[in-house]
Design a protein around this motif. Structure first.
Motif, PDB file in Angstrom:
ATOM      1  N   ASN A   1      24.006  10.195  10.069  1.00 43.97           N
ATOM      2  CA  ASN A   1      24.828  11.371   9.755  1.00 43.97           C
ATOM      3  C   ASN A   1      25.204  12.142  11.015  1.00 43.97           C
ATOM      4  N   PHE A   2      24.238  12.253  11.943  1.00 47.12           N
ATOM      5  CA  PHE A   2      24.495  12.962  13.202  1.00 47.12           C
ATOM      6  C   PHE A   2      25.540  12.218  14.026  1.00 47.12           C
ATOM      7  N   ALA A   3      25.382  10.886  14.114  1.00 53.60           N
ATOM      8  CA  ALA A   3      26.329  10.071  14.883  1.00 53.60           C
ATOM      9  C   ALA A   3      27.732  10.133  14.271  1.00 53.60           C
ATOM     10  N   LYS A   4      27.797  10.095  12.931  1.00 52.86           N
ATOM     11  CA  LYS A   4      29.089  10.163  12.239  1.00 52.86           C
ATOM     12  C   LYS A   4      29.771  11.516  12.476  1.00 52.86           C
ATOM     13  N   ALA A   5      28.966  12.589  12.449  1.00 53.60           N
ATOM     14  CA  ALA A   5      29.515  13.929  12.669  1.00 53.60           C
ATOM     15  C   ALA A   5      30.090  14.044  14.081  1.00 53.60           C
ATOM     16  N   LYS A   6      29.381  13.484  15.064  1.00 52.85           N
ATOM     17  CA  LYS A   6      29.857  13.512  16.453  1.00 52.85           C
ATOM     18  C   LYS A   6      31.137  12.688  16.612  1.00 52.85           C
ATOM     19  N   PHE A   7      31.156  11.539  15.936  1.00 53.98           N
ATOM     20  CA  PHE A   7      32.340  10.671  15.992  1.00 53.98           C
ATOM     21  C   PHE A   7      33.554  11.366  15.383  1.00 53.98           C
ATOM     22  N   ASP A   8      33.347  11.993  14.216  1.00 55.72           N
ATOM     23  CA  ASP A   8      34.443  12.714  13.549  1.00 55.72           C
ATOM     24  C   ASP A   8      34.932  13.880  14.395  1.00 55.72           C
ATOM     25  N   GLU A   9      33.984  14.538  15.076  1.00 55.91           N
ATOM     26  CA  GLU A   9      34.331  15.672  15.933  1.00 55.91           C
ATOM     27  C   GLU A   9      35.210  15.226  17.109  1.00 55.91           C
ATOM     28  N   LYS A  10      34.823  14.098  17.737  1.00 55.82           N
ATOM     29  CA  LYS A  10      35.604  13.553  18.850  1.00 55.82           C
ATOM     30  C   LYS A  10      36.991  13.096  18.384  1.00 55.82           C
ATOM     31  N   LYS A  11      37.027  12.468  17.217  1.00 59.39           N
ATOM     32  CA  LYS A  11      38.286  11.983  16.651  1.00 59.39           C
ATOM     33  C   LYS A  11      39.241  13.142  16.383  1.00 59.39           C
TER      34      LYS A  11
ATOM     35  N   PRO B   1       0.819  -1.224   0.000  1.00 56.39           N
ATOM     36  CA  PRO B   1       0.000   0.000   0.000  1.00 56.39           C
ATOM     37  C   PRO B   1       0.850   1.271   0.000  1.00 56.39           C
ATOM     38  N   ARG B   2       0.353   2.321  -0.669  1.00 58.15           N
ATOM     39  CA  ARG B   2       1.090   3.577  -0.769  1.00 58.15           C
ATOM     40  C   ARG B   2       1.407   4.159   0.606  1.00 58.15           C
ATOM     41  N   SER B   3       0.490   3.975   1.554  1.00 57.37           N
ATOM     42  CA  SER B   3       0.719   4.503   2.899  1.00 57.37           C
ATOM     43  C   SER B   3       1.947   3.866   3.538  1.00 57.37           C
ATOM     44  N   ILE B   4       2.151   2.578   3.276  1.00 58.22           N
ATOM     45  CA  ILE B   4       3.313   1.868   3.826  1.00 58.22           C
ATOM     46  C   ILE B   4       4.594   2.353   3.144  1.00 58.22           C
ATOM     47  N   VAL B   5       4.496   2.653   1.845  1.00 62.04           N
ATOM     48  CA  VAL B   5       5.645   3.195   1.114  1.00 62.04           C
ATOM     49  C   VAL B   5       6.078   4.511   1.755  1.00 62.04           C
ATOM     50  N   GLY B   6       5.089   5.334   2.127  1.00 60.57           N
ATOM     51  CA  GLY B   6       5.386   6.590   2.810  1.00 60.57           C
ATOM     52  C   GLY B   6       6.062   6.381   4.154  1.00 60.57           C
ATOM     53  N   VAL B   7       5.602   5.371   4.879  1.00 57.46           N
ATOM     54  CA  VAL B   7       6.197   5.037   6.179  1.00 57.46           C
ATOM     55  C   VAL B   7       7.654   4.631   5.996  1.00 57.46           C
ATOM     56  N   ILE B   8       7.912   3.813   4.986  1.00 58.29           N
ATOM     57  CA  ILE B   8       9.280   3.347   4.713  1.00 58.29           C
ATOM     58  C   ILE B   8      10.182   4.519   4.324  1.00 58.29           C
ATOM     59  N   THR B   9       9.650   5.427   3.489  1.00 57.11           N
ATOM     60  CA  THR B   9      10.423   6.608   3.077  1.00 57.11           C
ATOM     61  C   THR B   9      10.791   7.465   4.288  1.00 57.11           C
ATOM     62  N   GLY B  10       9.819   7.697   5.157  1.00 59.70           N
ATOM     63  CA  GLY B  10      10.061   8.478   6.370  1.00 59.70           C
ATOM     64  C   GLY B  10      11.075   7.816   7.280  1.00 59.70           C
ATOM     65  N   ALA B  11      10.959   6.492   7.414  1.00 63.87           N
ATOM     66  CA  ALA B  11      11.890   5.739   8.269  1.00 63.87           C
ATOM     67  C   ALA B  11      13.317   5.828   7.730  1.00 63.87           C
ATOM     68  N   ILE B  12      13.459   5.761   6.406  1.00 64.91           N
ATOM     69  CA  ILE B  12      14.784   5.875   5.777  1.00 64.91           C
ATOM     70  C   ILE B  12      15.396   7.236   6.084  1.00 64.91           C
ATOM     71  N   LEU B  13      14.575   8.304   5.948  1.00 59.12           N
ATOM     72  CA  LEU B  13      15.067   9.659   6.202  1.00 59.12           C
ATOM     73  C   LEU B  13      15.537   9.809   7.650  1.00 59.12           C
ATOM     74  N   ILE B  14      14.735   9.340   8.602  1.00 58.64           N
ATOM     75  CA  ILE B  14      15.099   9.436  10.022  1.00 58.64           C
ATOM     76  C   ILE B  14      16.376   8.649  10.294  1.00 58.64           C
ATOM     77  N   PHE B  15      16.464   7.449   9.713  1.00 62.55           N
ATOM     78  CA  PHE B  15      17.640   6.602   9.901  1.00 62.55           C
ATOM     79  C   PHE B  15      18.905   7.286   9.389  1.00 62.55           C
ATOM     80  N   VAL B  16      18.803   7.874   8.193  1.00 66.82           N
ATOM     81  CA  VAL B  16      19.962   8.550   7.588  1.00 66.82           C
ATOM     82  C   VAL B  16      20.377   9.759   8.423  1.00 66.82           C
ATOM     83  N   LEU B  17      19.405  10.526   8.916  1.00 67.73           N
ATOM     84  CA  LEU B  17      19.704  11.685   9.755  1.00 67.73           C
ATOM     85  C   LEU B  17      20.432  11.270  11.035  1.00 67.73           C
ATOM     86  N   ILE B  18      19.974  10.173  11.645  1.00 68.13           N
ATOM     87  CA  ILE B  18      20.616   9.670  12.866  1.00 68.13           C
ATOM     88  C   ILE B  18      22.052   9.226  12.575  1.00 68.13           C
TER      89      ILE B  18
END
Length: 322
Positions: free
Chosen positions: A302-312, A283-300
Motif C-alpha cells: 500500500n505504501f509503495a502504491k501510494a508513492k507510485f500514484d503520487e509520482k504519477k 501450530p497456532r504460533s505459526i498461524v500468528g507469524v503468517i498473519t503478521g507477515a501478511i499485514l506487513i506485506f500489505v502495508l508495504i
C-alpha cells in the motif's frame, strides 16, 4: 479495460484461497468446518468493522476488545442476577456506548491522539472488568440468550451470521449513503478543510467512536452467548487481527478511504486461512507469524502504491503545466 478495485481483487483472493484450502486441507469443505467458520466470522467481523470505521478517520481504537469485554460482563452480571434477557442486553449496549463516549469525548473535544486515548482506556476498561470479575469468568445465561450465538435460522443458517450481515449492510449504508458517512471520509482525508467547509468534526468523531463501541457491544453479545461466559480477555485475540483485517481490506491507515466489503473479504481471508492451517495441523504460533507477515506485506504494498500514484500524479501535473 477498467482496472479491478481493491475490493474486487480481495474477493478473488478470498475465492482462490477457499479453492486452495479445499484441495490441500482435508475436511475443509465439510459441513462441520463450514459451520464452525460461519460461527467464528461474526464476532471477528463486527470488531473488524468497528476498527475500520475509526481508521477511516485516521484514528485507531485499541480499547475495542475491552469495550466488548466490559459490555459482556455487564450482560453476564445482569443475567446471573435474574434480570430479563432484553434488559440485560440493553444494559450491555449502554455500557459499551458509554465506553465509546469516553473515547470520543477525549479524542474529539480535548484533542488527544486516539492511540494514546484508547491505550489508556484499554487499561482502564481492563481494570474495571478485573475488579468486577476478580479475574474469573461469569456464567449463568438463560437458554434463550444462548440461542443468539448458537442458534440457527430455519435450522440452516446461524443467527449470528445474519446479525453480522445486517450490521455490515447498515455500516455500508451509513458510510456511503448518509451525510454522516461522507463527513467521516472527509475528516479522514483532510480534517482542517472539512472543518472550514462547515462540518462539525467533533460531532463526527464522537459518532464514529460510539458506533465502533456499538459494534463491539454486538460482538460481545454474540461471544458471551456462544461461549456461555464473560471474562476479561473476551475477544482480546481480535484486537490486532481487526487492525490487520481493516488494512488488508484496503482501509488507508492514514485515513480517508475504506470500504465495508473490503473488510468483510479480509475477515473471510483470515478465517479461511486460520481454519485451513488448523486442519493442516500447523501450530497456532505459526498461524500468528503468517498473519503478521501478511499485514506487513500489505502495508508495504500500500505504501509503495501510494508513492507510485503520487509520482504519477506529479508527472501529469508537470506535463499539463508544460
Amino acid at each position: 479495460m477498467k482496472a479491478l478495485s481493491k475490493e474486487s481483487i480481495l474477493g478473488l483472493i478470498a475465492l482462490g484461497l477457499i479453492v486452495v484450502m479445499s484441495v490441500l486441507a482435508p475436511g475443509f469443505l465439510s459441513s462441520q468446518n463450514i459451520t464452525n467458520m460461519m460461527f467464528q466470522i461474526p464476532e471477528f467481523g463486527l470488531i473488524a468493522l468497528g476498527m475500520m470505521v475509526v481508521i477511516v478517520t485516521g484514528g485507531i481504537n485499541l480499547s475495542i476488545t475491552y469495550t466488548a469485554a466490559l459490555a459482556g460482563v455487564a450482560i453476564a452480571l445482569m443475567q446471573s442476577n435474574g434480570y430479563p434477557m432484553l434488559l440485560s442486553i440493553l444494559v450491555g449496549i449502554v455500557v459499551g456506548l458509554v465506553c465509546g463516549y469516553i473515547n470520543g469525548f477525549i479524542v474529539s473535544k480535548i484533542g488527544v491522539s486516539s492511540i494514546l486515548v484508547t491505550l489508556g482506556t484499554m487499561v482502564l476498561f481492563e481494570g474495571i472488568v478485573l475488579s468486577l470479575t476478580k479475574g474469573n469468568s461469569i456464567s449463568g445465561f438463560s437458554e434463550s440468550y444462548s440461542l443468539i450465538g448458537n442458534g440457527y435460522y430455519m435450522g440452516l443458517v446461524p443467527l449470528s451470521i445474519i446479525i453480522f450481515i445486517l450490521f455490515a449492510i447498515l455500516t455500508g449504508v451509513l458510510l456511503t449513503k448518509s451525510k454522516w458517512g461522507r463527513s467521516v471520509y472527509m475528516v479522514g482525508s483532510n480534517p482542517i478543510a472539512t472543518l472550514f467547509s462547515g462540518v462539525n468534526n467533533s460531532k463526527i468523531l464522537m459518532g464514529v467512536y460510539m458506533y465502533s463501541a456499538l459494534l463491539a457491544s454486538i460482538a460481545a453479545i454474540i461471544m458471551t452467548s456462544r461461549y456461555n461466559m464473560a471474562k476479561v480477555d473476551l475477544g482480546s485475540s481480535y484486537l490486532l487481527q481487526s487492525v490487520a483485517a481493516a488494512v488488508l481490506g484496503g482501509t488507508a491507515i492514514e485515513g480517508g478511504y475504506g470500504k465495508v466489503m473490503g473488510t468483510v473479504y479480509a475477515v473471510v481471508i483470515f478465517q479461511v486461512l486460520s481454519s485451513g492451517l488448523n486442519l493442516l495441523e500447523v501450530p497456532r504460533s505459526i498461524v500468528g507469524v503468517i498473519t503478521g507477515a501478511i499485514l506487513i506485506f500489505v502495508l508495504i504494498i500500500n505504501f509503495a502504491k501510494a508513492k507510485f500514484d503520487e509520482k504519477k500524479q506529479k508527472k501529469m501535473q508537470e506535463a499539463n503545466a508544460a
